[in-house]
Design a protein around this motif. Structure first.
Motif, PDB file in Angstrom:
ATOM      1  N   THR A  25      50.177  63.938 -16.190  1.00 30.44           N
ATOM      2  CA  THR A  25      50.922  64.026 -14.936  1.00 30.44           C
ATOM      3  C   THR A  25      50.168  63.331 -13.817  1.00 30.44           C
ATOM      4  OG1 THR A  25      51.858  66.121 -15.632  1.00 30.44           O
ATOM      5  CG2 THR A  25      51.984  65.611 -13.294  1.00 30.44           C
ATOM      6  N   GLY A  26      48.852  63.437 -13.823  1.00 35.20           N
ATOM      7  CA  GLY A  26      48.030  62.826 -12.787  1.00 35.20           C
ATOM      8  C   GLY A  26      48.026  63.639 -11.507  1.00 35.20           C
ATOM      9  N   ARG A  27      47.215  63.217 -10.570  1.00 38.82           N
ATOM     10  CA  ARG A  27      47.126  63.874  -9.259  1.00 38.82           C
ATOM     11  C   ARG A  27      47.851  63.025  -8.232  1.00 38.82           C
ATOM     12  NH1 ARG A  27      45.694  68.672  -7.889  1.00 38.82           N
ATOM     13  NH2 ARG A  27      44.410  68.042  -6.163  1.00 38.82           N
ATOM     14  N   PRO A  28      48.717  63.643  -7.434  1.00 36.42           N
ATOM     15  CA  PRO A  28      49.431  62.877  -6.403  1.00 36.42           C
ATOM     16  C   PRO A  28      48.518  62.530  -5.235  1.00 36.42           C
ATOM     17  CG  PRO A  28      49.962  65.194  -6.218  1.00 36.42           C
ATOM     18  CD  PRO A  28      49.082  65.047  -7.441  1.00 36.42           C
ATOM     19  N   VAL A  29      48.938  61.540  -4.486  1.00 41.34           N
ATOM     20  CA  VAL A  29      48.194  61.145  -3.290  1.00 41.34           C
ATOM     21  C   VAL A  29      48.399  62.165  -2.184  1.00 41.34           C
ATOM     22  CG1 VAL A  29      47.984  59.389  -1.500  1.00 41.34           C
ATOM     23  CG2 VAL A  29      48.290  58.720  -3.867  1.00 41.34           C
TER      24      VAL A  29
END
Length: 93
Positions: A25-29
């Protein structure tokens, strides 16, 4: 850890751990669009650490803007963060 590895501040180690936990999913900005969760009106607090990790080659920013861990970041996580957890368990056990 090797003597020539750049030191990771506590906040950046935490950001690296959250990045690993986020998986594909990753980390959002920044926070999600309004209506999906409270609007904090600010980017994530770990944004500066994510940028530093990217500069060190431990993370990268994808085309969709999210950050993900790199293979080098996974190795660093295993070496620094997971080894601390294993050491704690040995002391407790």
């Amino acid at each position: 850890m090797s003597w020539d590895d750049l030191y990771l501040e506590t906040c950046c180690r935490s950001a690296l751990h959250r990045l690993v936990l986020s998986g594909e999913t990753g980390r959002p900005v920044g926070p999600p669009p309004e209506g999906r969760m409270p609007d904090f009106r600010a980017s994530l607090k770990d944004r500066s650490c994510l940028l530093r990790l990217a500069g060190m080659g431990l993370a990268r920013q994808r085309d969709d803007g999210r950050f993900e861990v790199t293979p080098a970041g996974e190795q660093r996580h295993d070496r620094e963060i997971l080894s601390m957890r294993r050491a704690r368990r040995r002391r407790q056990g």
